[in-house]
Design a protein around this motif. Structure first.
Motif, mmCIF file in Angstrom:
data_model
loop_
_atom_site.group_PDB
_atom_site.id
_atom_site.type_symbol
_atom_site.label_atom_id
_atom_site.label_comp_id
_atom_site.label_asym_id
_atom_site.label_seq_id
_atom_site.Cartn_x
_atom_site.Cartn_y
_atom_site.Cartn_z
ATOM 1 N N THR A 57 6.350 121.541 -7.407
ATOM 2 C CA THR A 57 5.992 122.329 -6.210
ATOM 3 C C THR A 57 6.378 121.657 -4.900
ATOM 4 N N SER A 58 6.450 120.303 -4.888
ATOM 5 C CA SER A 58 6.784 119.642 -3.622
ATOM 6 C C SER A 58 8.200 119.997 -3.168
ATOM 7 N N LEU A 59 9.043 120.367 -4.114
ATOM 8 C CA LEU A 59 10.420 120.735 -3.768
ATOM 9 C C LEU A 59 10.463 122.052 -2.992
ATOM 10 N N LYS A 60 9.418 122.855 -3.215
ATOM 11 C CA LYS A 60 9.358 124.163 -2.546
ATOM 12 C C LYS A 60 9.398 124.018 -1.025
ATOM 13 N N ASP A 61 8.881 122.891 -0.524
ATOM 14 C CA ASP A 61 8.908 122.654 0.923
ATOM 15 C C ASP A 61 10.335 122.689 1.461
ATOM 16 N N TYR A 62 11.271 122.358 0.595
ATOM 17 C CA TYR A 62 12.677 122.376 1.021
ATOM 18 C C TYR A 62 13.368 123.665 0.591
ATOM 19 N N GLY A 63 12.588 124.601 0.071
ATOM 20 C CA GLY A 63 13.160 125.862 -0.402
ATOM 21 C C GLY A 63 13.889 125.731 -1.721
ATOM 22 N N VAL A 64 13.533 124.705 -2.469
ATOM 23 C CA VAL A 64 14.223 124.441 -3.729
ATOM 24 C C VAL A 64 13.251 124.637 -4.895
ATOM 25 N N SER A 65 13.723 125.246 -5.972
ATOM 26 C CA SER A 65 12.858 125.467 -7.133
ATOM 27 C C SER A 65 13.161 124.444 -8.219
ATOM 28 N N THR A 66 12.276 124.393 -9.202
ATOM 29 C CA THR A 66 12.514 123.542 -10.356
ATOM 30 C C THR A 66 13.825 123.916 -11.042
ATOM 31 N N LEU A 67 14.113 125.204 -11.082
ATOM 32 C CA LEU A 67 15.373 125.626 -11.702
ATOM 33 C C LEU A 67 16.574 125.042 -10.953
ATOM 34 N N ASP A 68 16.513 125.076 -9.614
ATOM 35 C CA ASP A 68 17.611 124.502 -8.826
ATOM 36 C C ASP A 68 17.758 123.012 -9.116
ATOM 37 N N PHE A 69 16.632 122.341 -9.181
ATOM 38 C CA PHE A 69 16.630 120.911 -9.462
ATOM 39 C C PHE A 69 17.287 120.649 -10.819
ATOM 40 N N ALA A 70 16.881 121.467 -11.795
ATOM 41 C CA ALA A 70 17.430 121.324 -13.149
ATOM 42 C C ALA A 70 18.948 121.522 -13.136
ATOM 43 N N LYS A 71 19.394 122.528 -12.410
ATOM 44 C CA LYS A 71 20.839 122.816 -12.405
ATOM 45 C C LYS A 71 21.628 121.685 -11.732
ATOM 46 N N ARG A 72 21.002 121.044 -10.745
ATOM 47 C CA ARG A 72 21.693 119.935 -10.080
ATOM 48 C C ARG A 72 21.804 118.726 -11.022
ATOM 49 N N GLU A 85 16.223 113.530 -2.664
ATOM 50 C CA GLU A 85 16.759 113.285 -1.324
ATOM 51 C C GLU A 85 17.730 114.402 -0.919
ATOM 52 N N GLU A 86 18.566 114.798 -1.868
ATOM 53 C CA GLU A 86 19.491 115.916 -1.591
ATOM 54 C C GLU A 86 18.714 117.191 -1.269
ATOM 55 N N ALA A 87 17.627 117.402 -2.001
ATOM 56 C CA ALA A 87 16.826 118.609 -1.773
ATOM 57 C C ALA A 87 16.326 118.629 -0.330
ATOM 58 N N ARG A 88 15.991 117.447 0.161
ATOM 59 C CA ARG A 88 15.475 117.355 1.519
ATOM 60 C C ARG A 88 16.592 117.586 2.544
ATOM 61 N N ARG A 89 17.740 116.963 2.301
ATOM 62 C CA ARG A 89 18.813 117.001 3.291
ATOM 63 C C ARG A 89 19.764 118.174 3.154
ATOM 64 N N GLU A 90 20.094 118.502 1.920
ATOM 65 C CA GLU A 90 21.090 119.584 1.717
ATOM 66 C C GLU A 90 20.625 120.505 0.593
ATOM 67 N N PRO A 91 19.553 121.244 0.831
ATOM 68 C CA PRO A 91 18.979 122.079 -0.234
ATOM 69 C C PRO A 91 19.988 123.075 -0.832
ATOM 70 N N ASP A 92 20.954 123.512 -0.022
ATOM 71 C CA ASP A 92 21.914 124.489 -0.543
ATOM 72 C C ASP A 92 22.721 123.950 -1.713
ATOM 73 N N LYS A 93 22.925 122.646 -1.677
ATOM 74 C CA LYS A 93 23.669 122.017 -2.755
ATOM 75 C C LYS A 93 22.963 122.255 -4.092
ATOM 76 N N LEU A 94 21.635 122.179 -4.057
ATOM 77 C CA LEU A 94 20.868 122.396 -5.280
ATOM 78 C C LEU A 94 20.856 123.876 -5.649
ATOM 79 N N LYS A 95 20.742 124.714 -4.619
ATOM 80 C CA LYS A 95 20.645 126.149 -4.907
ATOM 81 C C LYS A 95 21.945 126.696 -5.491
#
Lengths: 478, 448
Positions: free
Chosen positions: A382-397, A443-453
């Motif tokens: 859930t903490s990733l949500k602050d950056y607009g990133v989901s667990t799925l995005d994290f997994a894909k990265r 760190e990427e989620a914080r700085r460049e969330p689109d990369k994860l999405k």
């Protein structure tokens, strides 16, 4: 990549059969039962096929390729030795209806494996017949059903299952004719004992528990749970998916469980084969012995092994023949290789690895529950949500870094769950590297969330449209 | 020094990890367990690779195998040729050591293979949809019967007595607790085929499905056309098939089968004492949401490039839990890979040729055996590669004598059908050589 059908060229072939050495008979099948159009199958040259599959193999992640921490799946390393011995002609080319005198080696192996599994689980009797963990669950629940019916307890039709349980548990209970009652987890990630007490009644047939559970915790109230159930004439079913954490450390049979299933493809390292075959033996307390599916392997006083069909109250047969024999060969090999000390060490190191990685990740991700875990643990994304990133995005990265994501969105009771099971076969260096990659992606989620999405960015295939796949169903090539 | 194979930790690693976690002893990680097992497991200590290999080789050598013995036995598991290219390709560790394709983008190998497999099974059976595998033919049939109940809500099953006896037993185990019951349909003693009058008289309003085997357990080819005519459209028509026969026989889908199941071992999978096998499961498209098992579908990625992923997971246990279409999680994907490879190697022509060879070898064997006058034909229905004969020699003695000559003889049928007396089930495949048949016949001349 092209489909094999798109590579087909009419007239090509890669098979060769000897010329028929007997006289042809007249085809005396009624004309309407004779196939007049050959099935559409690819027509290829052998090297076309070889290249097709070698190319496909490069598109898969596997244990042999890299870290594969799928929680609850136990993707440990699969020894080559297991494969080699399972491919001996004396195992591969035997027929299930051969005379027993001609398959004594196979029967001896099965008998000894039964003995090993009895000892590891602390149970009295074993059947090797079920083809997978969920098949074992169904077998076990059918045994419980029949036992209750035979003992005038047929009114008991409710099976209690924790909200954190594998989906197969409720599905198997229902297939065995039970109704499912859900028990909540407490804030420690274990069965809520008070809630459980409120659910147990005269209709309670059994409780199905994974222990350690899918959150990675040992049900430390197990002896209380077992008392509570047994006082109410209800049984305890043990889902063995997580046995990898406790071999030689604790035995389900000693904790009051009445029926146990094992996943040989997980704990005993027979490979998962892209989703099977597995093998799901079950073990029972002696009072349930007469309910096992037929046959089990017995030994005569003479030392000769045989299939024992004399099981008076048997639930019947669960599949044809005797189980996934070649998988049994691999599990037996694995147990012989490690022995009693090795198996215990496996569990200890699986647990050590999980706790080590959990502590490392807890510096920058939220661990769902803080307690000491067994061989797996759950991160709350859930903490990733602050950056607009989901667990799925994290997994894909994670895929871009060559490591397989954990199990995601399971267990269902943890928001944005990631269930991580490193297993004992990963070295400290790997865990350190993995932790560093996780930190980098946070760190990427914080700085460049689109990369994860947009991830994965570096694979031959980008993120797939699963909605389209379900809406416009295309399940075969025309 | 590392004492255990497959465990990479050095003592130094362990010490560093302990120190990181602030623990001194591994049991600190097990402190929440109320009843730790204090003893020692009563299993042997670990062995070296050499010792393990010797032990397993010894066990394997205690088994007589069909690479060294001739075999005239089938009955559900068949000795077919496995082209050399199959196992080296299938055993690629990127297939073998991967799991269920939960992350599609790194599982395109698995997913494409299973999509191709589904297509091949559909084409072979002339059905519209196939799942990506079940455990074996027997459990696939049991699941098909449960699916029939999901389709029409009815509870009575009519099953031909000539469906594989083990499939009948497994079906019974699965369906009884669902309140379903199974009634057998008799066969005709002249042809060995389904007794149509018996079928017709047993169909009622409550009939959920009719199950027939094609070819049946006696090797006899059922007339699916005339059977289908007797089965009302609201009754689910389930056909159990033997895929190798479908190179010669018209596909069950052409006779309006609703569900086709079968054992796919014969498609390149080794006999392996009967397991693991491959449960084939195909149906009409309109029933796809009621189907058990995993299904793979085509889709596109963000760039519009073709890719594959699992579909209809909302039917499955991990989402629907107690409301799922079945509890299947691990299936037999690896065996599906082998079957798919086999069908690619054989191709359109090969499947027909191998099927025909089976037919001709079996008919030659039957003719020669009857000529010895030690056997009498039992059924006059058409057969594929198995057939029933009545033996004048005691079947046990027959097989004992054949075993001495390094042959596995026919299956003794009275172990499955009490009424069968001295009747036996012979099987021939493309691997049955004329010289074996000739030897068998000449050897029998001397037996009484």
């Amino acid at each position: 990549m092209k489909l094999i059908f798109e590579k087909s060229v009419s007239g090509r072939k890669s098979y060769s059969l000897p010329k028929l050495d007997v006289k042809e008979s007249q085809i005396d099948i009624p004309e309407h039962l004779v196939r007049n159009e050959a099935p559409i199958l690819p027509e290829l040259y052998e090297v076309d096929i070889v290249r097709h599959y070698n190319q496909l193999a490069t598109l898969n992640h596997s244990v042999d390729r890299g870290f594969y921490p799928l929680g609850s799946c136990t993707m440990k390393y699969n020894p080559f030795l297991n494969e080699e011995v399972a491919s001996l002609n004396g195992f591969k080319f035997i027929h299930p209806y051969q005379e027993e005198s001609t398959v004594q080696g196979a029967l001896e192996l099965m008998y000894e494996l039964q003995e090993f599994l009895k000892e590891i689980t602390g149970m009295a009797n074993v059947t090797l017949q079920p083809a997978a963990g969920a098949h074992g669950e169904l077998t076990g629940m059918l045994i419980i059903k029949k036992y209750l019916q035979e003992n005038n307890l047929g009114h008991k039709n409710e099976v209690i299952i924790p909200d954190s349980a594998h989906g197969t548990n409720p599905a198997s209970a229902v297939m065995a004719g039970f109704e499912v009652v859900k028990v909540n987890s407490n804030n420690e990630g274990r069965v809520d004992l008070d809630h459980l007490k409120s659910l147990v009644n005269e209709n309670t047939a059994a409780i199905m528990l994974t222990n350690p559970n899918t959150l990675g915790f040992f049900e430390k109230d197990i002896l209380k749970i077992s008392d509570l159930m047994h006082k109410n004439d209800a049984l305890l079913y043990y889902d063995g998916a997580n046995l990898n954490a406790i071999m030689g450390k604790v035995r389900p049979g000693d904790n009051g469980f009445d029926v146990v299933h094992l996943n040989l493809h997980k704990t005993f390292s027979t490979p998962h084969g892209m989703g099977g075959p597995g093998s799901g033996p079950i073990a029972v307390k002696s009072y349930l012995k007469e309910y096992l599916p037929k046959p089990v392997v017995g030994m005569k006083e003479s030392g000769e092994y045989y299939f024992d069909y004399d099981i008076s109250k048997s639930v019947g047969k669960m599949r044809s023949f005797y189980g996934n024999f070649l998988v049994l060969v691999k599990a037996y090999t694995y147990i012989l290789s490690l022995g009693k000390e090795g198996l215990k060490k496996v569990s200890e190191l699986a647990t050590l690895n999980a706790n080590y990685l959990k502590e490392k990740l807890s510096k920058f991700l939220n661990v769902a529950y803080p307690d000491v875990c067994k061989h797996e643990f759950v991160i709350k994304g859930t903490s990733l949500k602050d950056y607009g990133v989901s667990t799925l995005d994290f997994a894909k990265r994670l895929l871009d870094y060559g490591i397989h994501p954990p199990t995601v969105y399971f267990p269902l009771i943890v928001d944005e769950a990631m269930m991580i099971e490193p297993t004992e076969t990963e070295s400290k260096e790997t865990l350190d590297e993995v932790a560093a990659i996780y930190e980098k992606i946070v760190e990427e989620a914080r700085r460049e969330p689109d990369k994860l999405k947009e991830a994965p960015l570096t694979l031959p295939i980008k993120r797939l449209d699963e909605v389209k796949a379900n809406k416009e169903l295309n399940v075969k090539f025309d | 020094m590392n004492d255990f194979p497959y465990l990479p930790h050095t003592q130094k690693d362990i010490e560093e990890m302990f120190s990181f976690l602030g623990i001194k002893d591994i049991d600190e990680l097990y402190r929440d367990i109320p009843a730790l097992f204090k003893g020692e497991l009563n299993i042997p200590s670990g062995l070296s690779e050499i010792e393990v290999k010797e032990r397993l080789t010894d066990l394997a050598q205690l088994n007589k195998n069909m690479e060294e013995y001739g075999i005239f036995r089938g009955a559900g598991i068949y000795n077919h040729y496995i082209p050399s290219v199959i196992y080296p390709l299938a055993s690629n560790r990127n297939f073998l050591t991967a799991y269920t394709p939960y992350q599609a983008e790194v599982s395109q190998g698995t997913l494409q293979i299973l999509y191709e497999y589904q297509t091949q099974i559909c084409n072979l059976t002339a059905m519209e949809v196939s799942n990506s595998s079940m455990y074996d033919g027997a459990s696939a049939l049991a699941e098909a019967i449960l699916m029939a109940k999901r389709i029409n809500g009815k509870n009575r099953v009519l099953m031909s007595k000539t469906v594989h006896p083990e499939y009948q037993e497994v079906s019974k185990t699965y369906v009884k607790v669902q309140g379903m019951d199974i009634e057998q349909i008799d066969y005709l003693s002249e042809t060995g085929q389904l007794d149509l009058a018996d079928l017709t008289s047993k169909i009622t309003e409550e009939t959920s499905c009719v199950v027939v085997s094609y070819p049946n357990f006696f090797g006899v080819i059922e007339d699916l056309k005339v059977i289908r005519e007797k089965v009302p459209s609201e009754v689910v028509f389930i056909v159990v098939t033997y895929p190798i026969s479908l190179g010669l026989l018209e596909a069950p889908g052409k006779f309006c089968a609703d569900i086709v199941v079968g054992e796919g071992q014969s498609l390149g999978n080794t006999p392996s004492f009967g397991g693991p096998g491959l449960g084939i499961f195909a149906s009409k498209k309109k029933y796809i949401r009621k189907m058990p098992g995993r299904i793979i579908g085509e889709t596109v990625d963000q760039d519009g490039k073709r890719g594959f992923c699992m579909v209809l997971q909302t039917r499955e246990q991990h989402i629907r839990r107690e409301k799922s279409t079945s509890n299947i999680c691990s299936n037999h994907a690896f065996n599906a890979l082998v079957a798919s490879l086999y069908l690619n190697v054989m191709g359109k022509q090969g499947i027909k040729e191998v099927s025909l060879q089976n037919y001709h070898k079996a008919h030659y064997l039957a003719k020669k055996l009857v000529e010895t006058e030690k056997f009498k034909p039992v059924f006059d229905g058409p057969f594929f590669n198995e057939f029933v004969l009545e033996s004048k020699i005691d079947p046990e003695l027959l097989n004992e004598k054949l075993l001495e000559q390094h042959y596995f003889g026919p299956l003794i049928l009275k172990n499955f059908y009490k009424e069968m007396g001295n009747k036996v089930l012979f099987c021939a495949t493309e691997l049955t050589k004329k010289r074996d048949i000739d030897f068998l016949c000449s050897f029998l001349e001397g037996l009484s």
